[in-house]
Every structure is written in structure tokens, then in C-alpha cells.
Motif scaffolding. Structure first.
Motif, PDB file in Angstrom:
ATOM      1  N   ASP A 170      65.356  82.394  66.154  1.00  0.00           N
ATOM      2  CA  ASP A 170      64.374  81.892  65.178  1.00  0.00           C
ATOM      3  C   ASP A 170      64.933  80.908  64.144  1.00  0.00           C
ATOM      4  O   ASP A 170      64.720  81.063  62.942  1.00  0.00           O
ATOM      5  N   HIS A 211      63.924  77.765  64.526  1.00  0.00           N
ATOM      6  CA  HIS A 211      62.728  76.905  64.402  1.00  0.00           C
ATOM      7  C   HIS A 211      63.068  75.482  63.975  1.00  0.00           C
ATOM      8  O   HIS A 211      62.498  74.968  62.999  1.00  0.00           O
ATOM      9  N   TRP A 240      57.899  75.267  57.245  1.00  0.00           N
ATOM     10  CA  TRP A 240      58.889  76.328  57.437  1.00  0.00           C
ATOM     11  C   TRP A 240      59.725  76.597  56.192  1.00  0.00           C
ATOM     12  O   TRP A 240      60.238  77.712  56.017  1.00  0.00           O
ATOM     13  N   ARG A 295      59.806  80.593  55.738  1.00  0.00           N
ATOM     14  CA  ARG A 295      61.036  81.400  55.826  1.00  0.00           C
ATOM     15  C   ARG A 295      61.212  82.257  54.574  1.00  0.00           C
ATOM     16  O   ARG A 295      61.670  83.389  54.649  1.00  0.00           O
ATOM     17  N   PHE A 322      58.641  85.197  54.786  1.00  0.00           N
ATOM     18  CA  PHE A 322      59.122  86.307  55.621  1.00  0.00           C
ATOM     19  C   PHE A 322      60.162  87.125  54.858  1.00  0.00           C
ATOM     20  O   PHE A 322      60.138  88.360  54.883  1.00  0.00           O
ATOM     21  N   ASP A 369      62.923  81.045  70.033  1.00  0.00           N
ATOM     22  CA  ASP A 369      62.397  80.276  68.892  1.00  0.00           C
ATOM     23  C   ASP A 369      63.512  79.482  68.208  1.00  0.00           C
ATOM     24  O   ASP A 369      63.516  79.330  66.975  1.00  0.00           O
ATOM     25  N   ASP A 378      61.164  74.860  67.104  1.00  0.00           N
ATOM     26  CA  ASP A 378      59.814  75.210  66.647  1.00  0.00           C
ATOM     27  C   ASP A 378      58.761  74.710  67.630  1.00  0.00           C
ATOM     28  O   ASP A 378      57.684  75.279  67.737  1.00  0.00           O
ATOM     29  N   HIS A 433      62.192  87.215  67.043  1.00  0.00           N
ATOM     30  CA  HIS A 433      60.732  87.104  66.897  1.00  0.00           C
ATOM     31  C   HIS A 433      60.174  87.686  65.589  1.00  0.00           C
ATOM     32  O   HIS A 433      59.187  87.180  65.069  1.00  0.00           O
ATOM     33  N   HIS A 483      61.507  87.837  62.553  1.00  0.00           N
ATOM     34  CA  HIS A 483      61.916  87.152  61.310  1.00  0.00           C
ATOM     35  C   HIS A 483      62.355  88.147  60.243  1.00  0.00           C
ATOM     36  O   HIS A 483      62.369  87.822  59.056  1.00  0.00           O
ATOM     37  N   ASP A 522      67.643  88.991  62.114  1.00  0.00           N
ATOM     38  CA  ASP A 522      66.883  88.383  61.018  1.00  0.00           C
ATOM     39  C   ASP A 522      66.814  86.874  61.281  1.00  0.00           C
ATOM     40  O   ASP A 522      67.592  86.328  62.067  1.00  0.00           O
ATOM     41  N   GLN A 523      65.930  86.159  60.608  1.00  0.00           N
ATOM     42  CA  GLN A 523      65.656  84.759  60.955  1.00  0.00           C
ATOM     43  C   GLN A 523      66.867  83.825  60.813  1.00  0.00           C
ATOM     44  O   GLN A 523      67.517  83.764  59.772  1.00  0.00           O
TER      45      GLN A 523
END
Ligand SMILES: [Fe+2]
Ligand SMILES: [Fe+2]
Length: 273
Positions: free
Chosen positions: A26, A28, A51, A55, A58, A96, A99, A240, A242, A259-260
Motif C-alpha cells: 500500500d 499507492h 492520498w 494516509r 487511516f 497496492d 494507486d 490492504h 492500511h 501498516d500502510q
């Protein structure tokens, strides 16, 4: 100062030599470059802006802390994550990473992966489309429904579940790999709802889970294969959400959700004896 935040884990596996596996997801990325047309450039600028807010949203919603160093661009995060992961034995990119499937994103990803000198498995996320990845590039493995990277005494098994589906062929391929007798680490984008994370999934919603209420029989078969082979499956690595979530799919089979990556999060596993 690095934008990368490392989360350390230990996965003991009998009969496997000590190795370092890195895992992120992630990022992205929303790139544009000299080859982009005006539309691609404007979309990239707009998506980047979106984003930058998402971000932090999230992180706030899931109680993750962050600081200024983590506010670099998604593309810079991807490069820094791969650079930090370069001293390991293998790298897992759990979806991911892009993006969207713009030409600039694919060029950027291909160039970033070209710098990596260790084996990697990259699977599609729901923001990516396997059929649109060109052949002959560093990321072309992402076109495949399953990928196998044999690290000698342990196997990384990548499975594309980005559409929250699993096919009978993918299940057959997993069973074949399990029959080798080596421990297997499963890599995928969409995580499994488990007893341990069920409460969080109640809040996130079905979009975030593989075993959602309309999931196919093959999805449940896949989860049963994991449960029935808990002695052979060393871990499941996913993305997925985040946010970070670690819970057992079966006794002894931990699912690690990273984690993202768009805030620089990198999981580092010391595996083996
Ligand atoms: Fe994502
Ligand atoms: Fe996703």
C-alpha cells in the motif's frame, strides 16, 4: 533521516536457516514523468493530493502515530522501502504498490524494482490489474495468479486475491507447493477475517476481508487448506487494511497485515532457527 519505520517480528521455523524477510504494501504511488500526457499528469497531481489526506486519515482512525519524516511522497517511500529492504534475503510487496495502472506508475515501479538485488514476490492489490502489467518487466510476475520463490529451505508463495476471489487452480497450486515438504510463507493482498481481528473487521466492513459474506466456496477452501496445513505454513503476509494487524488464522499460523507503505511502514521478520 529515513522515512522508513521498521516493525520487527520473529518467526521461528524448525529446519530453516536464519533469514531476514521484509514486507510492505500500500504505497499507492501516483507518479507522472516526462512521458506522461497532460491528462496523466493532472490525474497524478490530483491523486497525490487525495492520498496526502487519506494516509493521515487511516493513521488517525486506527491510532497509528507518525511524524514529519514520514510525509515524503509515495514514490520516495517506495524507493526508500526497497532500499531499506535490500539488506534482507527476500522482499514481499503485498499489493497496492501502484494507486493505478498509469504508464508513469509502471515505469517508476519497474525502475525501482530494477535496483533491488534480492529475490522478491510482488502480488496485485485491488488498485492494480494483473492483465495490464506488460511482459518482460521486473514486475511481470504480478501477472500470474500464483508465484513461487524458493529460498532453499523455505518457499514464498504469492497468490493474487486482489478481487477478493480465489480460484480452484490457485488452491491446487498451493496444495502442490505444500507437497514439496518445505515450510511455506503465503503472500497476498486481502487479509482473512480471523477470530482475533473479527471485531476490527466489523468496523472496517466487508470490502477489507477475503472471507466476506458473498465469498465463494474456493475462498473457504483456501482458508481450510491453510488450517489443515498449519504445520507447514509458517506465516501469511498481507496488506490492504492500511493499518497493522497480526492475528492467527489457525493455531501457529500468524497473519501479519502490514501498516500502510505510503507512511513508510516496513515489516522485518527474522525467520528460521
Ligand atoms: Fe491500499
Ligand atoms: Fe487494497
Amino acid at each position: 533521516m529515513s522515512s522508513v519505520v521498521i516493525h520487527e517480528y520473529r518467526i521461528p521455523i524448525k529446519g530453516v536457516g536464519r533469514k531476514i524477510i521484509y514486507h510492505f504494501s500500500d504505497t499507492h504511488i501516483t507518479e507522472y514523468d516526462a512521458l506522461s500526457d497532460e491528462n496523466e499528469r493532472l490525474c497524478a497531481i490530483e491523486d497525490t493530493r487525495e492520498w496526502e489526506g487519506l494516509r493521515l486519515g487511516f493513521a488517525r482512525d486506527h491510532g497509528a502515530s507518525w511524524d514529519e519524516r514520514q510525509l515524503v511522497s509515495a514514490g520516495e517511500h517506495l524507493k526508500n522501502l526497497l532500499s531499506a529492504a535490500g539488506d534482507g534475503d527476500a522482499v514481499v510487496l503485498a499489493g497496492d504498490i501502484c494507486d493505478n495502472m498509469s504508464g508513469a506508475n509502471l515505469r517508476f515501479l519497474n525502475s525501482a524494482l530494477g535496483e533491488l538485488s534480492v529475490p522478491f514476490v510482488a502480488v496485485c492489490g485491488n488498485h492494480e490489474r494483473a492483465e495490464e502489467f506488460p511482459d518482460g518487466m521486473h514486475f511481470s510476475g504480478m501477472k500470474k495468479p500464483v508465484q513461487v520463490a524458493d529460498l532453499g529451505d523455505v518457499i514464498l508463495f504469492g497468490i493474487d486475491n486482489a478481487r477478493r476471489q480465489i480460484s480452484a487452480e490457485q488452491n491446487r497450486a498451493l496444495l502442490e507447493v505444500l507437497a514439496y515438504g518445505k515450510p511455506v510463507i503465503v503472500v497476498m493482498h486481502v487479509p482473512v477475517r480471523t477470530e482475533g481481528n473479527a471485531e476490527k473487521f466489523e468496523i472496517c466492513g466487508e470490502y477489507f476481508q477475503l472471507n466476506h459474506s458473498k465469498a465463494s466456496a474456493e475462498v473457504y477452501e483456501f482458508i481450510d487448506i491453510i488450517k489443515e496445513n498449519s504445520g507447514k505454513i509458517a506465516a501469511v503476509l498481507a496488506g490492504h487494511l492500511h493499518f497493522a494487524d497480526n492475528s492467527e488464522i489457525a493455531p501457529g499460523v500468524m497473519q501479519y497485515v502490514s501498516d500502510q507503505g505510503i507512511l513508510g511502514n516496513l515489516n522485518r521478520y527474522v525467520i528460521g532457527e
